[in-house]
Write an enzyme that holds these catalytic residues in place. Structure first.
Site, PDB file in Angstrom:
ATOM      1  N   ASN A   1       0.805  -1.225   0.000  1.00 29.96           N
ATOM      2  CA  ASN A   1       0.000   0.000   0.000  1.00 29.96           C
ATOM      3  C   ASN A   1       0.839   1.276   0.000  1.00 29.96           C
ATOM      4  O   ASN A   1       0.308   2.356  -0.251  1.00 29.96           O
ATOM      5  CB  ASN A   1      -0.967   0.011   1.195  1.00 29.96           C
ATOM      6  CG  ASN A   1      -0.286  -0.300   2.493  1.00 29.96           C
ATOM      7  OD1 ASN A   1       0.262  -1.392   2.668  1.00 29.96           O
ATOM      8  ND2 ASN A   1      -0.293   0.633   3.419  1.00 29.96           N
TER       9      ASN A   1
ATOM     10  N   HIS B   1     -13.923  -0.086   0.282  1.00 31.71           N
ATOM     11  CA  HIS B   1     -13.756   1.364   0.145  1.00 31.71           C
ATOM     12  C   HIS B   1     -12.536   1.781  -0.670  1.00 31.71           C
ATOM     13  O   HIS B   1     -12.392   2.946  -1.012  1.00 31.71           O
ATOM     14  CB  HIS B   1     -13.800   2.059   1.510  1.00 31.71           C
ATOM     15  CG  HIS B   1     -12.594   1.885   2.376  1.00 31.71           C
ATOM     16  ND1 HIS B   1     -11.613   2.836   2.464  1.00 31.71           N
ATOM     17  CD2 HIS B   1     -12.229   0.886   3.205  1.00 31.71           C
ATOM     18  CE1 HIS B   1     -10.683   2.432   3.334  1.00 31.71           C
ATOM     19  NE2 HIS B   1     -11.039   1.252   3.797  1.00 31.71           N
TER      20      HIS B   1
ATOM     21  N   CYS C   1      -2.605   5.133   7.203  1.00 34.92           N
ATOM     22  CA  CYS C   1      -2.948   4.399   8.414  1.00 34.92           C
ATOM     23  C   CYS C   1      -1.906   4.602   9.510  1.00 34.92           C
ATOM     24  O   CYS C   1      -2.079   4.131  10.619  1.00 34.92           O
ATOM     25  CB  CYS C   1      -3.095   2.915   8.117  1.00 34.92           C
ATOM     26  SG  CYS C   1      -4.294   2.599   6.835  1.00 34.92           S
TER      27      CYS C   1
HETATM   28  N1  PLP Z   1      -4.630  -3.885   4.078  1.00 35.30           N
HETATM   29  C1  PLP Z   1      -4.133  -2.971   3.239  1.00 35.30           C
HETATM   30  C2  PLP Z   1      -3.019  -3.343   2.305  1.00 35.30           C
HETATM   31  C3  PLP Z   1      -4.640  -1.667   3.244  1.00 35.30           C
HETATM   32  O1  PLP Z   1      -4.133  -0.751   2.416  1.00 35.30           O
HETATM   33  C4  PLP Z   1      -5.675  -1.344   4.148  1.00 35.30           C
HETATM   34  C5  PLP Z   1      -6.194   0.043   4.243  1.00 35.30           C
HETATM   35  O2  PLP Z   1      -5.467   0.998   4.172  1.00 35.30           O
HETATM   36  C6  PLP Z   1      -6.169  -2.355   4.989  1.00 35.30           C
HETATM   37  C7  PLP Z   1      -5.623  -3.605   4.920  1.00 35.30           C
HETATM   38  C8  PLP Z   1      -7.280  -2.085   5.968  1.00 35.30           C
HETATM   39  O3  PLP Z   1      -8.517  -2.030   5.289  1.00 35.30           O
HETATM   40  P1  PLP Z   1      -9.840  -1.567   6.048  1.00 35.30           P
HETATM   41  O4  PLP Z   1      -9.822  -0.093   6.056  1.00 35.30           O
HETATM   42  O5  PLP Z   1     -10.964  -2.129   5.221  1.00 35.30           O
HETATM   43  O6  PLP Z   1      -9.794  -2.171   7.405  1.00 35.30           O
END
Ligand code: PLP
Length: 377
Positions: free
Chosen positions: A149, A201, A323
Site C-alpha cells: 500500500n 472502500h 494508516c
Molecule cells: N490492508 C491494506 C493493504 C490496506 O491498504 C488497508 C487500508 O489501508 C487495509 C488492509 C485495511 O482495510 P480496512 O480499512 O478495510 O480495514
C-alpha cells in the site's frame, strides 16, 4: 480539490451510493427471515456475493462478508494459526505488510508464535525464494500481501502458492489483497491461495464492509463470530445488506470499466513520475509495478510538512500510509533508505476520477514547496 490518495480510500460513485440507498430503503426484511417476502432480500444478498465471487474467479460460498479488511486479516491469521495448531507455531510474513497484519502477528508473537519477517530489497520487492528459505516443517502460515500500500510493489503470491504446494507444506497461505483487487490479477482459487482479504472502500464502495475469501477445502475454518450461523456459520450476525449492495455495485463498475480505468490510471502515474522527477531533489522510491500507487521522495524535506502544505492548497496525497498517522513508515524503514530520502517520502495514488489537471496541480504545488522551503535534513 485534487484528490490523489486513492490508496487511502476512494470517492463513492453515484451509482454505488444509489445501490446502497435502494438496499436501505427497499424491503425491510432480515435475509434470514423464513417468510416468502424475505426471499428477494436473500436473493439480492446472494447475487451480490456472486458479483464478488465472479470477480475473484471463485464460488459464491467462498466469499464471506466482514466489516472491513482489518477484520478479515485478524480473522484469517488467527484462524490459520488455529488450523495448524497440531503442526507448529512458525509464521512467515513480510516486514512491509499493512499494520492490520503486522500488529496481529505482533500480538501472536507475545502469545508464543515465532514470526519470520522477510525484508524487501531496495526496490521494495520480496521474492518467493525468500519464502522458500524461511519455510520450515512447523510453518503453519505464510501471509503475503498482493500489492504494497505504500510502494505499489506487487508481490509474487502465485509463486508462493506454487512453492507451498511443491514442498507439500501444511502451511496455509493468506493474502491481504486489498490494494490489488481489480487493479492487478488476483484469481485466488486458481493460484491456490487459502485465505484472502478485501475491502470495498478502496474501490469506491462504502467504508465498513470487507470480505474474506475462504478456499473451498477449508471447511473447518474456525469461525470469527458464533451466533445465528450467517455466512455459512463462519461469521454470525445479520448481514450488512446495504453495504454489501454497495460493495457489489463498486465491483460491477470496475468489472465493466476496469480496462478504461486502468489505462487512464497507468498513464497518469507515468506522467506524474515524469513531471515530478524534473523537480530538484525528487526521486522515486522503489519500483512499485501496481498501476495506481507511486512512491516518491523530496529528499530532506519532511513529508508531514509537504502533505499539510499541499492539503492547504487542495492537493491530497499522503506521507507513507495514511494508516500510520504520522509515525515513521515501517515500509520505508525496511527498504533501507537514507535518512533524507526516508524523511521526504510521500505516496501519490490514482483512481478512476483522476485527471491530468490533478497531476499538474500536484507538480506545481511540489515545485513551489521545493523552491520556497528549505530542506530540514
Ligand atoms: N490492508 C491494506 C493493504 C490496506 O491498504 C488497508 C487500508 O489501508 C487495509 C488492509 C485495511 O482495510 P480496512 O480499512 O478495510 O480495514
Amino acid at each position: 480539490m485534487h484528490y490523489l490518495d486513492y490508496a487511502a480510500t476512494a470517492p463513492v460513485p453515484a451509482s454505488v451510493a444509489d445501490a446502497v440507498y435502494r438496499a436501505m430503503t427497499g424491503d425491510p426484511y432480515n435475509p434470514s427471515a423464513q417468510y416468502d417476502a424475505a426471499g428477494n432480500t436473500r436473493r439480492a444478498l446472494q447475487e451480490n456475493r456472486t458479483v464478488l465471487a465472479d470477480a475473484l474467479g471463485c464460488e459464491a460460498r467462498s466469499v464471506v462478508f466482514t466489516s472491513c479488511a482489518t477484520e478479515s486479516n485478524n480473522w484469517a491469521l488467527r484462524a490459520a494459526a488455529y488450523h495448524g495448531r497440531h503442526t507448529g507455531k512458525h509464521i512467515i510474513t513480510t516486514a512491509v505488510e499493512h499494520s492490520a497484519v503486522l500488529e496481529v502477528l505482533r500480538a501472536m508473537e507475545q502469545e508464543g508464535y515465532e514470526i519470520t519477517r522477510l525484508m524487501p530489497d531496495a526496490s521494495g520487492a520480496v521474492s518467493a525464494q525468500q519464502v522458500a528459505r524461511a519455510l520450515r516443517p512447523d510453518t503453519v502460515l505464510v501471509s503475503m500481501m498482493l500489492v504494497n500500500n505504500e510502494t505499489g510493489a506487487v508481490f509474487p503470491v502465485a509463486d508462493v502458492a506454487r512453492l507451498l504446494k511443491a514442498r507439500q507444506s501444511p502451511a496455509l497461505l493468506h493474502c491481504d489483497a486489498v490494494q490489488g483487487f481489480m487493479k492487478v490479477p488476483c484469481p485466488m482459487q486458481a493460484w491456490g491461495v487459502d485465505l484472502a482479504s478485501f475491502s470495498a472502500h478502496k474501490l469506491g464502495g462504502p467504508k465498513g464492509i470487507g470480505a474474506l475469501y475462504v478456499a473451498p477445502h477449508l471447511k473447518t475454518l474456525r469461525p470469527l463470530l458464533w451466533g445465528g450461523g450467517q455466512e455459512n456459520g463462519l461469521r454470525s450476525g445479520t448481514e450488512a445488506t446495504a453495504q454489501i449492495a454497495g460493495f457489489a455495485a463498486a465491483v460491477s463498475l470496475w468489472r465493466e470499466n476496469g480496462a478504461a480505468y486502468l489505462a487512464n490510471i497507468s498513464a497518469l502515474k507515468a506522467e506524474c513520475l515524469r513531471r515530478l522527477l524534473t523537480i530538484p531533489g525528487m526521486a522515486r522510491i522503489g519500483q512499485g509495478e501496481s498501476p495506481h500507487i507511486l512512491s516518491m521522495t523530496l529528499s530532506g524535506y519532511p513529508a508531514g510538512n509537504i502533505v499539510t502544505e499541499l492539503g492547504q492548497q487542495g492537493v491530497c496525497i499522503s506521507a507513507g500510509s495514511a494508516c500510520h498517522k504520522g509515525k515513521p513508515s515501517h515500509v520505508i524503514a525496511a527498504m533501507g533508505l537514507s535518512r533524507r530520502d526516508a524523511a521526504g517520502a510521500f505516496r501519490v495514488s490514482f483512481g478512476p476520477e483522476s485527471t491530468l489537471r490533478d497531476v499538474e496541480a500536484l507538480y506545481e504545488a511540489l515545485r513551489a514547496h521545493q523552491q520556497n522551503r528549505f530542506p530540514m535534513l
